[in-house]
Design an enzyme around this catalytic site. Structure first.
Site, PDB file in Angstrom:
ATOM      1  N   SER A   1       0.830  -1.200   0.000  1.00  0.00           N
ATOM      2  CA  SER A   1       0.000   0.000   0.000  1.00  0.00           C
ATOM      3  C   SER A   1       0.875   1.265   0.000  1.00  0.00           C
ATOM      4  O   SER A   1       1.660   1.469  -0.907  1.00  0.00           O
ATOM      5  CB  SER A   1      -0.962  -0.043   1.191  1.00  0.00           C
ATOM      6  OG  SER A   1      -1.949   0.948   1.098  1.00  0.00           O
TER       7      SER A   1
ATOM      8  N   ASP B   1      -9.910  -4.022  -5.120  1.00  0.00           N
ATOM      9  CA  ASP B   1      -9.063  -2.999  -4.498  1.00  0.00           C
ATOM     10  C   ASP B   1      -9.066  -1.756  -5.376  1.00  0.00           C
ATOM     11  O   ASP B   1      -8.845  -1.850  -6.588  1.00  0.00           O
ATOM     12  CB  ASP B   1      -7.632  -3.550  -4.345  1.00  0.00           C
ATOM     13  CG  ASP B   1      -6.661  -2.556  -3.733  1.00  0.00           C
ATOM     14  OD1 ASP B   1      -7.102  -1.504  -3.220  1.00  0.00           O
ATOM     15  OD2 ASP B   1      -5.448  -2.845  -3.748  1.00  0.00           O
TER      16      ASP B   1
ATOM     17  N   HIS C   1      -8.000  -4.925  -0.576  1.00  0.00           N
ATOM     18  CA  HIS C   1      -6.889  -4.111  -0.103  1.00  0.00           C
ATOM     19  C   HIS C   1      -6.570  -4.426   1.363  1.00  0.00           C
ATOM     20  O   HIS C   1      -7.453  -4.463   2.209  1.00  0.00           O
ATOM     21  CB  HIS C   1      -7.200  -2.620  -0.242  1.00  0.00           C
ATOM     22  CG  HIS C   1      -5.998  -1.760  -0.001  1.00  0.00           C
ATOM     23  ND1 HIS C   1      -5.057  -1.528  -0.977  1.00  0.00           N
ATOM     24  CD2 HIS C   1      -5.555  -1.112   1.109  1.00  0.00           C
ATOM     25  CE1 HIS C   1      -4.105  -0.766  -0.482  1.00  0.00           C
ATOM     26  NE2 HIS C   1      -4.380  -0.517   0.783  1.00  0.00           N
TER      27      HIS C   1
END
Length: 405
Positions: A191, A345, A375
């Site tokens: 991320s 995501d 995610h």
């Protein structure tokens, strides 16, 4: 912070009310039937949204900020000793790090991995990613350095990037001390951490004063803030654990320390037309394979450019903040890459676009796509007793890639 445990006990009734409100509101969030372990994900979402609701109550009463409370809840519990690893907390160039070294003997020098955690540049810590880093070190027989970079909004861009770069440079200059092979050092992050890993990797391109990185591992990375209307942003806009609005919120918090003009950024009013045209060759739905558009594509509606907004966010065009915008001359020198994306995501298309850029510039890419992934699933592969098999598969794919280096 010492008062928080007592506050939690005192505010349990309020927490119950907050959780009840969250449960009633859950149907407004989209948990697709194809996602891995939807019932478990719904429960995790309930806990996180309940935490956010309680954090808002604490902030309004002046007891602590919502972000501070969120960090406290997310930090995780301390794990005991690991029989297979030496673990120590150190500082690299004044940046806190945690070093994981296998206890077993090795025939030669080991791989080295610099790990940058996720959390939207706002959340996350060494403890939060303790299980992930232990797993990577044990299973790949590597020395792992987990970096605790400074967090937003207290520390705005480029603080997190600077910390990750400084820690990496220190490690690269002291590899022999940790028994690491200079030819097998990798940067890795998920991320926001994937964003930082990509930026650090680009910065070290062509540097003769450091060993060349062997690889970069980017797990559902966020790589641009020009277009929050790519297909994945709309297809997955309400899918946990990262909603479309929160993606823009975190990017603004990292850049400016506040989320002013979030709506304009979501609509695309923050980028001048000539600049948007310049970057269309890299940031465009046209560069995304058709099979990822089956669930729908919403054309970007023309919006008026707002110069005042651009002035506050123009650093979004810096590659150290948005690595997808780096010039070809930099991208073509990047090391072998591993990119993991998740179908459910909002950041899926960031990863797909960077994959294309790397491949177009002759960089070898290993791509692993979790068809049922969402995610944050890597950090949840073993979350508070829950098991998300898809997250474990993703983590094992990283280990297999490392073993191939």
């Amino acid at each position: 912070m010492a008062l928080l445990p007592a506050l939690l006990l005192l505010l349990l009734p309020l927490a119950a009310l907050a959780a009840a409100a969250v449960l009633l509101g859950l149907p407004s969030y989209d948990i697709p039937p194809g996602v891995n372990q939807p019932a478990k994900l719904r429960l995790v979402l309930t806990v996180l949204l309940g935490t956010a609701a309680l954090g808002r109550i604490l902030e309004k009463t002046g007891l602590c900020s919502q972000i501070t409370f969120g960090r406290y809840v997310r930090q995780g519990r301390k794990l005991g000793l690991d029989p297979k690893l030496f673990i120590q907390d150190l500082q690299f160039n004044e940046v806190p790090v945690r070093v994981y070294q296998p206890k077993s003997t090795s025939d030669g020098r080991r791989r080295g991995i610099l790990f940058f955690h996720g959390g939207g540049w706002v959340f996350g810590s060494l403890d939060t990613y303790e299980k992930v880093c232990r797993y990577l070190s044990r299973e790949s027989d590597s020395v792992v350095v987990s970096v605790q970079y400074r967090l937003a909004p207290e520390h705005k861009y480029p603080a997190a990037y600077d910390d990750c770069l400084n820690a990496t440079q220190h490690f690269l200059h002291h590899l022999e001390h940790y028994g690491v092979d200079p030819a097998r050092v990798t940067v890795c992050g998920d991320s926001a951490g994937g964003n930082l890993a990509a930026a650090v990797s680009q910065t070290l391109v062509g540097r003769s004063d450091f060993p060349k990185l062997r690889a970069q591992i980017l797990l559902y990375p966020g790589l641009q803030a020009l277009d929050f209307n790519l297909p994945s942003y709309h297809q997955n806009r309400g899918v946990p654990l990262l909603f479309r609005e929160r993606a823009a919120f975190f990017a603004l918090l990292y850049l400016n320390g506040d989320a002013l003009h979030m709506q304009e950024v979501l609509e695309g009013s923050h980028i001048p037309p000539d600049m948007r045209l310049k970057y269309t060759k890299w940031v465009s739905p046209d560069n995304i394979p058709e099979k990822f558009k089956v669930r729908g594509v919403r054309p970007l509606r023309p919006t008026d450019f707002i110069a005042e907004v651009y002035e506050t966010v123009k650093r979004f065009c810096e590659p150290n903040l948005c690595p997808l915008l780096a010039e070809d001359s930099v991208v073509q020198q990047l090391p072998e890459s591993f990119i993991l994306t998740c179908e459910y995501d909002v950041l899926r298309d960031d990863g797909l676009l960077y994959k294309k850029r790397l491949e177009d510039n002759g960089v070898r890419v290993t791509w692993y796509h979790l068809e049922d992934g969402f995610h944050g699933i890597i950090s949840l592969y073993d979350y508070c007793g829950f098991s998300f098999p898809s997250g474990k598969r993703g983590l094992d794919s990283v280990v297999n890639f490392l073993k191939s280096l």
